[in-house]
Design a protein around this motif. Structure first.
Motif, PDB file in Angstrom:
ATOM      1  N   ASN A 220       9.388  -6.992   3.933  1.00  9.16           N
ATOM      2  CA  ASN A 220       8.486  -7.906   4.495  1.00  9.16           C
ATOM      3  C   ASN A 220       7.007  -7.968   3.750  1.00  9.16           C
ATOM      4  N   LEU A 221       6.874  -7.001   2.706  1.00  2.00           N
ATOM      5  CA  LEU A 221       5.669  -6.926   1.804  1.00  2.00           C
ATOM      6  C   LEU A 221       5.728  -8.339   0.881  1.00  2.00           C
ATOM      7  N   SER A 222       4.705  -8.730   0.505  1.00  2.54           N
ATOM      8  CA  SER A 222       4.662  -9.868  -0.700  1.00  2.54           C
ATOM      9  C   SER A 222       5.043  -9.091  -1.925  1.00  2.54           C
ATOM     10  N   ALA A 223       5.335 -10.030  -2.746  1.00  4.33           N
ATOM     11  CA  ALA A 223       6.018  -9.669  -4.311  1.00  4.33           C
ATOM     12  C   ALA A 223       4.892  -8.548  -4.859  1.00  4.33           C
ATOM     13  N   GLU A 224       3.889  -9.101  -4.748  1.00  2.25           N
ATOM     14  CA  GLU A 224       2.470  -8.603  -5.289  1.00  2.25           C
ATOM     15  C   GLU A 224       2.475  -6.944  -4.701  1.00  2.25           C
ATOM     16  N   ASP A 225       2.688  -6.907  -3.293  1.00  2.00           N
ATOM     17  CA  ASP A 225       2.254  -5.506  -2.677  1.00  2.00           C
ATOM     18  C   ASP A 225       3.505  -4.608  -2.990  1.00  2.00           C
ATOM     19  N   GLN A 226       4.871  -5.021  -3.034  1.00  2.00           N
ATOM     20  CA  GLN A 226       6.061  -4.597  -3.318  1.00  2.00           C
ATOM     21  C   GLN A 226       5.851  -3.900  -4.737  1.00  2.00           C
TER      22      GLN A 226
END
Length: 298
Positions: A220-226
């Protein structure tokens, strides 16, 4: 995030580093709260892994030994005398081991963010030196909560029991159990040398730590946060492993001042390997050829 052992352990230092990196890399958006001694699951690490899979917490450091209570394939990397040293373990993990375990955790709803390290497991007791298989016979030993570990010690003639780690110090102190097995950092950081007289250094099981995250939360995290989470995890694991290995010599030196320490030689280790052959035979099918091959020394 939870860990199984105390705030003085390298596990906790690794978790703290992870939190600092998440904070830094996210410009303060990600804050990590760390709970030692499996506080969120009443001291029960197996229940803690289930909480992680269910999304009741975000992260944990747990040994594959704990995961093996849910899926016996996890115990393949903790087979007795699998690795001679850290170099062999590192090579196997890099060449297929980590990938195989990431697949196993994925099936449980857990995203594996690499391995930290608990280290090679040793054995302590309050009765006598352990130098050969016969020395273990009859000892009441607390072992890690795994069918594999119960079978290892039954094969050696011990009386193995499982209990939450939070109960081990008191149980050793009052004589409910004679001994236990754990890596140097766990023995030292929890003061077990205060209630144990004998330590045998035999490096019989290599024990990595799975840095796990709830899979749904990760997805559920954005690609950036992943990317932030994965980068922070990789750096924190490297930090924790380095710290753990650096501390071993000083921890052992201090324990030698309080305990009788015996380091087993090659012939003594060979006797234990031979005694445990029935365990290897019994677990070959439980580990599965695919996972067992992935963790073999390269």
């Amino acid at each position: 995030m939870t860990i199984t052992v105390s705030e003085t352990s390298t596990w906790y230092a690794g978790a703290e580093k992870f939190g600092e990196l998440l904070d830094e890399k996210s410009d303060g958006r990600m804050k990590l709260s760390i709970f030692a001694n499996e506080q969120l699951s009443g001291g029960d690490p197996a229940a803690g892994v289930e909480m992680l899979a269910n999304g009741d917490k975000a992260f944990s450091y747990n040994s594959p030994i704990i995961y093996s209570g849910i899926d016996p394939r996890f115990s393949a990397i903790t087979a007795p005398f699998l690795y001679a040293d850290y170099a062999e373990a590192d090579a196997a993990i890099a060449d297929g081991g980590a990938e195989a375990y990431a697949t196993l955790t994925d099936d449980m709803g857990i995203k594996m963010l690499g391995f930290g390290e608990s280290g090679f497991r040793q054995i302590t007791n309050s009765k006598h030196e352990i130098l050969e298989p016969a020395d273990i016979k009859g000892l009441k030993l607390r072992v890690a909560g795994s069918e594999l570990f119960l079978n290892i010690y039954k094969e050696l003639g011990a009386d193995p029991v499982t209990m939450n780690f939070s109960e081990v110090f008191t149980s050793l102190q009052n004589g409910t159990i004679d001994g236990q097995e754990n890596p140097f950092d766990v023995i030292y950081s929890n003061g077990l040398m205060e209630v144990q007289q004998y330590l045998s250094v035999w490096n019989y099981v290599y024990d990595p730590l799975i840095l796990g995250m709830n899979k749904e939360m990760f997805e559920n995290l954005s690609a950036e946060d992943q990317k932030i989470v994965e980068e922070a995890a990789a750096e924190a694991n490297e930090y924790q492993i380095t710290l753990s290995r650096e501390k071993e010599a000083s921890q052992l030196a201090e324990m030698e001042e309080q305990m009788t320490v015996s380091t087993l030689d090659a012939d003594q280790l060979a006797a234990f390997r031979e005694a445990l052959q029935p365990v290897y035979d019994a677990y070959e099918s439980k580990w599965t050829a695919e996972v067992a091959e992935a963790v073999q020394p390269k």
